[in-house]
Motif scaffolding. Structure first.
Motif, PDB file in Angstrom:
ATOM      1  N   THR A  27       1.607  65.948  40.369  1.00  0.00           N
ATOM      2  CA  THR A  27       0.789  66.583  39.334  1.00  0.00           C
ATOM      3  C   THR A  27      -0.528  65.841  39.159  1.00  0.00           C
ATOM      4  O   THR A  27      -1.587  66.464  39.044  1.00  0.00           O
ATOM      5  CB  THR A  27       1.545  66.648  37.998  1.00  0.00           C
ATOM      6  N   ASN A  67      -3.868  67.772  39.800  1.00  0.00           N
ATOM      7  CA  ASN A  67      -4.703  68.003  38.624  1.00  0.00           C
ATOM      8  C   ASN A  67      -6.095  67.378  38.794  1.00  0.00           C
ATOM      9  O   ASN A  67      -7.100  68.001  38.430  1.00  0.00           O
ATOM     10  CB  ASN A  67      -4.015  67.465  37.372  1.00  0.00           C
ATOM     11  N   VAL A  75       3.108  71.606  34.235  1.00  0.00           N
ATOM     12  CA  VAL A  75       4.428  71.125  34.622  1.00  0.00           C
ATOM     13  C   VAL A  75       5.479  71.954  33.882  1.00  0.00           C
ATOM     14  O   VAL A  75       5.468  72.033  32.654  1.00  0.00           O
ATOM     15  CB  VAL A  75       4.589  69.624  34.283  1.00  0.00           C
ATOM     16  N   ILE A 108       5.962  72.386  39.147  1.00  0.00           N
ATOM     17  CA  ILE A 108       4.506  72.352  38.996  1.00  0.00           C
ATOM     18  C   ILE A 108       3.953  73.717  39.388  1.00  0.00           C
ATOM     19  O   ILE A 108       4.418  74.317  40.359  1.00  0.00           O
ATOM     20  CB  ILE A 108       3.867  71.277  39.911  1.00  0.00           C
TER      21      ILE A 108
END
Length: 182
Positions: free
Chosen positions: A50, A54, A67, A83
C-alpha cells in the motif's frame, strides 16, 4: 420414500448492510463468509504494498488507493480486497465510502482462511466485472502474480518469485522490488 431438501436462502446486499459496522464478513456468492483478522506478516505485506502504491498514485495524481474497502460487485457479492486502486476517471464508483463497481486494480494477499475464495469465485467475478488488473500475493512462496484483464479474461503478465521486481501494466512506471515487500 420422501426426500427433504433444505434450501439455503442466499444473502444479499441488504442482509450485508444490516451487519454491525466492522463485522468481519464478506458476501461471497450469497454467503456471509467470516474473515478472521489477518496475521502480522499478512498485514505487513499489505502495509508495504500500500505504501509503495499510494506514493506512486499520489505523486502522479492518478486516483485513490484504499485498504480493504467494501467493493459491491453484485447483489450477492461484496468483497473486501486487501488493496484497491480506483482511477480519477472512475472515482464516481466511490459512494458513501464504498466502491460500487469494479476497481481498476485489486490486490489480494492469500491466507489459509481466504485463499480459496481469492483464487476462485472472487477472481472470476473480478474478471467478469471488469477489474483491469489483479495482483495475487503468495506470502509463503514470496511470489506476486500480475494478471491483466483482456476482453473479460485474466491473462498472467508476470509471476515473480523471491527476488526481482514486479511491475504494473495498468499503472505505467509502477513497480516494486519483492525484497521491499517480503
Amino acid at each position: 420414500m420422501v426426500m427433504l431438501t433444505e434450501t439455503i436462502e442466499k444473502k444479499t446486499v441488504s442482509d450485508y448492510e444490516e451487519l454491525p459496522e466492522g463485522a468481519p464478513y464478506q458476501l461471497i456468492n450469497g454467503e456471509l463468509v467470516m474473515n478472521p483478522a489477518p496475521h502480522f506478516f499478512h498485514q505487513r505485506i499489505i502495509a508495504r504494498l500500500t505504501t509503495h502504491l499510494n506514493l506512486f498514485v499520489e505523486k502522479h495524481n492518478l486516483g485513490d488507493v484504499a485498504v480493504s474497502p467494501d467493493v459491491y460487485l453484485s447483489e450477492t457479492d461484496i468483497f473486501q480486497p486487501d488493496i484497491v486502486f480506483v482511477s480519477n476517471e472512475r472515482l464516481n464508483l466511490i459512494v458513501e465510502g464504498r466502491v460500487k463497481g469494479a476497481p481498476d486494480l485489486a490486490i489480494e494477499v492469500l491466507s489459509p482462511s481466504t485463499g480459496y475464495y481469492d483464487l476462485s469465485h472472487k477472481k472470476n467475478l473480478y474478471e467478469s466485472s471488469g477489474v483491469k488488473e489483479y495482483w495475487i500475493v503468495y506470502p509463503q512462496e514470496e511470489t506476486i502474480e500480475v494478471c491483466e484483464n483482456v476482453a473479460g479474461e485474466f491473462h498472467q503478465i508476470a509471476r515473480v518469485k523471491r527476488q526481482g521486481n514486479v511491475a504494473s501494466k495498468l499503472l505505467q512506471g509502477f513497480s516494486v522490488k519483492l525484497a521491499d515487500i517480503f
